[in-house]
Design an enzyme around this catalytic site. Sequence first.
Site, PDB file in Angstrom:
ATOM      1  N   THR A 104     -11.581  -0.034  -1.126  1.00 33.42           N
ATOM      2  CA  THR A 104     -12.950   0.460  -0.932  1.00 33.42           C
ATOM      3  C   THR A 104     -12.926   1.817  -0.240  1.00 33.42           C
ATOM      4  O   THR A 104     -13.862   2.602  -0.383  1.00 33.42           O
ATOM      5  CB  THR A 104     -13.787  -0.538  -0.099  1.00 33.42           C
ATOM      6  OG1 THR A 104     -13.003  -0.990   1.001  1.00 33.42           O
ATOM      7  CG2 THR A 104     -14.216  -1.712  -0.943  1.00 33.42           C
ATOM      8  N   LYS A 152     -15.217   5.482  -0.681  1.00 38.70           N
ATOM      9  CA  LYS A 152     -15.796   6.322   0.384  1.00 38.70           C
ATOM     10  C   LYS A 152     -15.350   7.765   0.226  1.00 38.70           C
ATOM     11  O   LYS A 152     -16.152   8.704   0.343  1.00 38.70           O
ATOM     12  CB  LYS A 152     -15.387   5.799   1.767  1.00 38.70           C
ATOM     13  CG  LYS A 152     -15.992   4.443   2.115  1.00 38.70           C
ATOM     14  CD  LYS A 152     -15.281   3.755   3.269  1.00 38.70           C
ATOM     15  CE  LYS A 152     -15.507   2.250   3.179  1.00 38.70           C
ATOM     16  NZ  LYS A 152     -14.590   1.464   4.032  1.00 38.70           N
ATOM     17  N   LYS A 194       0.825  -1.214   0.000  1.00 40.24           N
ATOM     18  CA  LYS A 194       0.000   0.000   0.000  1.00 40.24           C
ATOM     19  C   LYS A 194       0.861   1.268   0.000  1.00 40.24           C
ATOM     20  O   LYS A 194       0.376   2.365  -0.210  1.00 40.24           O
ATOM     21  CB  LYS A 194      -0.951  -0.006   1.199  1.00 40.24           C
ATOM     22  CG  LYS A 194      -1.989  -1.141   1.151  1.00 40.24           C
ATOM     23  CD  LYS A 194      -2.891  -1.127   2.375  1.00 40.24           C
ATOM     24  CE  LYS A 194      -3.796  -2.348   2.479  1.00 40.24           C
ATOM     25  NZ  LYS A 194      -4.989  -2.260   1.606  1.00 40.24           N
TER      26      LYS A 194
HETATM   27  O1  CKZ Z   1     -10.285  -7.080   0.346  1.00 37.95           O
HETATM   28  C1  CKZ Z   1     -10.908  -5.845  -0.006  1.00 37.95           C
HETATM   29  C2  CKZ Z   1     -10.209  -5.222  -1.202  1.00 37.95           C
HETATM   30  C3  CKZ Z   1      -8.727  -5.057  -0.916  1.00 37.95           C
HETATM   31  C4  CKZ Z   1      -8.143  -6.389  -0.468  1.00 37.95           C
HETATM   32  C5  CKZ Z   1      -8.928  -6.908   0.733  1.00 37.95           C
HETATM   33  C6  CKZ Z   1      -8.401  -8.220   1.229  1.00 37.95           C
HETATM   34  O2  CKZ Z   1      -6.781  -6.196  -0.128  1.00 37.95           O
HETATM   35  O3  CKZ Z   1      -8.074  -4.577  -2.079  1.00 37.95           O
HETATM   36  O4  CKZ Z   1     -10.788  -3.960  -1.466  1.00 37.95           O
HETATM   37  C7  CKZ Z   1     -12.373  -6.135  -0.298  1.00 37.95           C
HETATM   38  O5  CKZ Z   1     -12.516  -6.859  -1.475  1.00 37.95           O
HETATM   39  N1  CKZ Z   1      -8.319  -8.601   2.520  1.00 37.95           N
HETATM   40  C8  CKZ Z   1      -7.798  -9.839   2.529  1.00 37.95           C
HETATM   41  N2  CKZ Z   1      -7.558 -10.209   1.298  1.00 37.95           N
HETATM   42  N3  CKZ Z   1      -7.928  -9.207   0.475  1.00 37.95           N
HETATM   43  C9  CKZ Z   1      -7.521 -10.625   3.734  1.00 37.95           C
HETATM   44  C10 CKZ Z   1      -8.125 -10.287   4.923  1.00 37.95           C
HETATM   45  C11 CKZ Z   1      -7.863 -11.012   6.087  1.00 37.95           C
HETATM   46  C12 CKZ Z   1      -6.994 -12.077   6.021  1.00 37.95           C
HETATM   47  C13 CKZ Z   1      -6.401 -12.420   4.842  1.00 37.95           C
HETATM   48  C14 CKZ Z   1      -6.646 -11.718   3.678  1.00 37.95           C
HETATM   49  C15 CKZ Z   1      -6.560 -12.963   7.055  1.00 37.95           C
HETATM   50  C16 CKZ Z   1      -5.681 -13.866   6.520  1.00 37.95           C
HETATM   51  C17 CKZ Z   1      -5.511 -13.601   5.048  1.00 37.95           C
HETATM   52  C18 CKZ Z   1      -6.912 -12.955   8.390  1.00 37.95           C
HETATM   53  C19 CKZ Z   1      -6.322 -13.923   9.235  1.00 37.95           C
HETATM   54  C20 CKZ Z   1      -5.430 -14.857   8.704  1.00 37.95           C
HETATM   55  C21 CKZ Z   1      -5.104 -14.825   7.343  1.00 37.95           C
END
Ligand code: CKZ
Length: 824
Positions: free
Chosen positions: A671, A675, A569
């Site tokens: 997202t 906003k 980011k």
């Molecule tokens: O999802 C958003 C997008 C973002 C993206 C985010 C996301 O980076 O660009 O707008 C909604 O679509 N979050 C994750 N992957 N993409 C994510 C969240 C939590 C966790 C992981 C990935 C998590 C993991 C892997 C939590 C605990 C253990 C492992």
Amino acid sequence: MSMEKTLCNLKMPEMQRLPRDIESLAGDFERYLTRHLGRFFGCMPFYLYEALSLTIRDRIMMDWRNTWTDYEKKGVRKAYYMSMEFLIGRSLGNHILNLGLTENTEAAINKFALRLEEIITEEQDAGLGNGGLGRLAACFMDSCANLKLPVVGYGIRYEYGMFRQDIENGYQLEEPDHWLQGGNPWELKHPEYTQVIKFGGHVEINVEPDGRKRHVWLDTADVLAIPYDIPVSGYKNNTVNTLRLWSADATNVFNLDDFNAGSYSEAVESKNDAEHITMVLYPNDSSENGKELRLKQQYFLASASLQDVFRMWSLNENNNFTQFAEQNVFQMNDTHPTIAVAEIMRLLIDEKHMSWDEAWKITTQTMAYTNHTLLPEALEKWSVPLFEKLLPRLLQIIYEINARFLKLVSRKWPGDTGKQIRMSIIEEGDVKYVRMAYLAIVGSFSVNGVAALHSRLLADGLFRDFYELWPEKFNNKTNGVTPRRWMAYANPAMSSLITEKIGDEWIRDLGEISQLKKHVNDSVFAERWFAVKKENKQRIADLVKDECNIDFDTNALFDVQVKRIHEYKRQMLNILHVIHLYDRIKRGDTENWTNRCVLIGGKAAPGYQIAKQTIKLINNVADVIDNDPQVGDRLKLAFIPNYSVSKMEIICPGTDLSEQISTAGKEASGTGNMKFMMNGAVTIGTYDGANIEILDAVGEENFFLFGLKADEVDKVRADYNPEQIVNSDEDLKRVMHLLSCGHFNSFEYGIFDRIIDSLMNPQDPWLTLADFRSYVDAQVRVSRAYLDRAGWVKMSIHNTACSGYFSTDRTMQEYNADIWKLNI
Ligand code: CKZ
């Protein structure tokens, strides 16, 4: 169960709609406070919040029950949104808005010489998510209620949500967030729908009299899943959907054998083990961690939710599953709940005694999978030995799914063993792993990405083989945000201004916001827009003063980057620019200067060292800049602690410039970008994720684009030479010098070495320095544009006017049209 069935069939008495006038609201509020809670008006303000919540909740109950019984009566097809995260934030203010009770509630509260705002802000955020993925699930739920879509959310009721971030000496400290401590008036416990979840044990094969083999999963350690329901109200439409969150409990309070043998503590321990499953949210955003407890949480969610849907199905259909796939669809929010693919097979085969083929048909007609990230470190895989120990029966099923799948692959590409190895759900090696994304793709009829670029990169790259096999499964659903929370609720001043011009239909249907385009050149309107923005900026300034003791001047450009701290980011790119501005001030290069207040906020995963050092760096740079009298009002920098949903509700309405500066190809969608845009901020961003679609919507003259594109990133990476970039750019050279000479860490020797090394590393995956020049140039254009006040306000209005596409109402309509097909 038979009792439950009779109760459900009883004709329920008609409920009266409660009066919503000021007197009734005030009366109920006072009655709850004094007679129910036993408090009075001088009490802790939390009780005022509780009393008002109960008052409002009473006015939701009837619609909540009717919404569900209507769905049942009509026998509609339903969708289930399965997610490990729902980042809801506060509820009271949102329900008041949705019920259309804003004025009456304010007036009722005023009768007691109180202000609604004071009461609403007493509520703790429900921080049951990490970031974008969790907040998206909450926005989806809001939009489904607004559209009257029969969608149930299934998630986990974490005892501790996302940690609270304190900043001490510039460093992040994590504090547990015990959000349920004071009680939660928005949840309704339903012990009557408890499910039993199995773990461990072993599998035996029994041969039935008819010769059929039956797998039995024995000697398991069982855990209870208890559902808590949370109402999700639609906007002024009498619809209230349900978010059902599961909480873990021990099967029997104490193991009596241990207890009688005198092992009191062992007996309590097993109870603890069970309850620990839903104790805490894993605070990783986009990095897989392979912890056993996390796999337990995932299975707990999947199994409890599927069993719950089966329970409801059997109330009407008994064990007849012929129509099941026509009536039900499951949307899996990333791979986190995808063990559901194997679990639904287990339930159908082992418990409903279906054949493999029948069960597989139902599975692949009801499961749909959304991917949210391309980052390799975020792709979940679980070690086979761990699976074997925790979920032996599910591992067997996964192996069987894989064997049949690989047969299909070898028929499609005969002799191509490379393909089979690449596509196998099981990764071979010293330790084998289950690739959860592949399980999800094989078991689903739909696979979608979350923005146009992201979905294309999935098909062309990460899931290419699968795309070749099943192109029809793949589709895009660009994310959105709910305009109720992110405009109507968070930005009331701008909302009334808009409503005055174009009516209030935009709140229900954001497509209507495009009517604002007619008013872009109306100078009186523009002046009012500017004034509203300024008021909103004052709210940010007050927050920053309060939390950081830094003075933001609302005449300056408010330049904001709030999101999880992650290298991709590129908060570092932002900081390099801030240091560059500081350097310009110090060397007197300040002609036609635009004053800026830079705000950065976000949490770092507790184990992500370089992200935590980035926070420390931001704070140290802020310290130097904000205390230098030579800098003065030209530049301010603040790190806002504990960034959260409720903070964003204050931050996004007052932002001028939205920083969306990820390395191209890395941010699946984003997202926050939406906003900000909706609230009239202009974006400075890379050609990445949904930025691309925002750029398309507003046009290049209303967006500050910079940096390498996704395909260029891959090419540059091959011979990336940071040292050469630094040496050929005088500004960057000075910035890097200030960083490495210890200017921002005079008494903290070497603390930023790792950050500097990673920027200077030719292997740096995020290519931060490659985009420096183009970023700084874009920022110069921003500064210039801000000096032209009329021009800037036009851009601001135009951004809001073009935000119609980025409502989750649109997103949900697309999910429904292409995937769920709920007939309404
Ligand atoms: O999802 C958003 C997008 C973002 C993206 C985010 C996301 O980076 O660009 O707008 C909604 O679509 N979050 C994750 N992957 N993409 C994510 C969240 C939590 C966790 C992981 C990935 C998590 C993991 C892997 C939590 C605990 C253990 C492992």
